[in-house]
Design a protein around this motif. Structure first.
Motif: not given
Length: 196
Positions: A128-131, A144-152
């Motif tokens: 999910l983070s990679a996507a 700029d608000r959430l990192t990809a990992q946080e959203l995942a």
């Protein structure tokens, strides 16, 4: 050792666990369902817990492969994330559809294969983070608000919450679509507000 025989044993184990639950299933049950002798089954699995772990690994691998395929497919980030998370959600939904012992099976999973479940969750988070990273790089979603990992991780938390309440079996997929859409839209909205 034949992979076909191991697959037959794991199919039989799933059928027995779904029908009788883990506690009431015996190695004799699994052998009979596989159409094999008990000594032949022991050539492939050490015991019932080993059969359960191998089955869990097979299910996790299948769901991760489906999720990777969903993320590589077309559509918006919301659509791709929803399809990928649906592969995870389907593991739990399938148990609830196919077994009156679903709660016991999920509890046994936590007891016997918690490490496999944790590895699957990490794998899903990484996919999910990679996507999400790719979507951020393409400008589909601001970063700029959430990192990809946080959203995942938020998306996985949403899915875990949906898995915990299956009182209405038609609701989880609908709620998953809505929840992922809100997460992605919320990330974009937060970014827009920060720019104004």
């Amino acid at each position: 050792m034949s992979d076909d025989r191991l697959e037959r044993i794991l199919d039989a184990a799933y059928a027995c666990f779904a029908r009788h639950g883990v506690r009431r299933t015996t190695m004799d049950d699994i052998a009979a369902a596989a159409g094999m002798s008990r000594p032949a089954v022991y050539q492939y699995v050490r015991n019932k817990d080993d059969a359960f772990r191998r089955l869990a690994q097979r299910l996790f691998d299948g769901a991760a492969a489906q999720a990777a395929e969903a993320l590589a497919g077309g559509g918006t980030l919301t659509e791709r994330l929803t399809r990928a998370l649906d592969a995870k959600l389907e593991l739990t939904l399938r148990l609830w559809r196919e077994s009156p012992h679903a709660a016991e099976l999920l509890g046994a999973n936590a007891r016997v294969s918690a490490d496999l479940d944790a590895a699957f969750t990490t794998r899903m988070r990484d996919l999910l983070s990679a996507a999400v990273s790719g979507a951020m790089a393409a400008g589909e979603v601001p970063g700029d608000r959430l990192t990809a990992q946080e959203l995942a991780e938020l998306a996985l938390a949403l899915t875990r919450g949906l898995e915990a309440d299956l009182s209405d079996p038609s609701a989880p997929r609908r709620r998953l679509r809505a929840g992922v859409a809100l997460l992605v839209a919320g990330a974009a909205h937060e970014s827009e507000e920060r720019m104004t």
